[in-house]
Design an enzyme around this catalytic site. Structure first.
Site, mmCIF file in Angstrom:
data_model
loop_
_atom_site.group_PDB
_atom_site.id
_atom_site.type_symbol
_atom_site.label_atom_id
_atom_site.label_comp_id
_atom_site.label_asym_id
_atom_site.label_seq_id
_atom_site.Cartn_x
_atom_site.Cartn_y
_atom_site.Cartn_z
ATOM 1 N NE ARG A 105 36.141 43.647 29.223
ATOM 2 C CZ ARG A 105 35.451 43.667 28.090
ATOM 3 N NH1 ARG A 105 35.771 44.510 27.140
ATOM 4 N NH2 ARG A 105 34.468 42.815 27.893
ATOM 5 C CB THR A 109 36.641 50.460 35.396
ATOM 6 O OG1 THR A 109 37.550 49.339 35.431
ATOM 7 C CG2 THR A 109 36.220 50.800 36.823
ATOM 8 C CG ASP A 201 34.827 35.715 27.210
ATOM 9 O OD1 ASP A 201 35.724 34.854 27.148
ATOM 10 O OD2 ASP A 201 34.866 36.689 27.984
ATOM 11 C CG ASP A 204 33.458 32.738 29.136
ATOM 12 O OD1 ASP A 204 34.257 32.378 30.012
ATOM 13 O OD2 ASP A 204 32.658 33.688 29.266
#
Length: 210
Positions: A105, A109, A201, A204
């Protein structure tokens, strides 16, 4: 599967998910919990597989026994976090073919950028289960499904751990023919595109990176 969204509210799923949400849960424990929960979710996403019968012989007598029909399933991991779900599902369906869609990602944006794509052949003849722990904005998931359809897939299911209402709506708009199976629908997305309350996340936390 007909419903666009299935929430698996099994007590074991909910309990393990709560442990995963805690920020103090270690990487090793997080990864193990994800593997365990993915087996339980896989049970639901494979509920309506096509069946046939095969003549077998038990120690007592012969019988026509139910077995899976058609070509082997295709499990598609949306990298990198998808690998955590993939492991548990593959434990349950070890004969499945496995593919990978590499998307990251863009933090500016929030749009997905493709960097890898390798999937099994004859997707048009297989049930395809795409796995990614988080359905957040839905942009990466939609992009991955776009690629799978371009590769010939027609019977696709999407399996995730957590979903945001925004991601569910985006997927339904882009791919109304792809059922979603998830453990929980959370409240919303924050300004960074993370699920709230979420669990951070997933990649992560699974791999110990920041």
């Amino acid at each position: 599967m007909s419903e666009h969204l299935t929430v698996v509210s099994h007590p074991l799923v909910l309990h393990k998910l709560s442990l995963m949400r805690e920020k103090t849960t270690s990487t090793a424990v997080f990864r193990q919990l994800l593997r365990e929960i993915s087996v339980l979710l896989a049970y639901e996403v494979t509920r309506e597989l096509d069946m046939t019968t095969k003549r077998i012989e038990t120690p007592i007598q012969e019988m026509d026994a139910p077995v899976l029909a058609g070509k082997k399933l295709a499990l598609i991991s949306i990298l990198r976090a998808g690998n955590g779900l993939l492991d548990g599902v593959h434990d349950l369906i070890p004969s499945a073919r496995v593919g990978f869609v590499g998307l990251y990602r863009d933090e500016e944006t929030l749009q997905p950028v493709q960097y890898y794509f390798k999937v099994p052949t004859e997707l048009d003849e297989r049930l395809v289960i795409a796995v990614d722990p988080m359905l957040a904005t839905g942009n990466s998931s939609v992009a991955a499904i776009d690629l799978l359809k371009e590769a010939g897939a027609t019977n696709i299911r999407f399996l995730c751990l957590l979903a945001a209402p925004e991601g569910i709506a985006r997927m339904k708009e882009a791919h109304p023919d792809v059922p979603i199976v998830t453990a929980a629908v959370d409240e919303k997305l924050n300004e960074q595109g993370y699920i709230v309350p979420g669990l951070g996340d997933a990649g992560d936390r699974m791999f110990g990176t920041k």
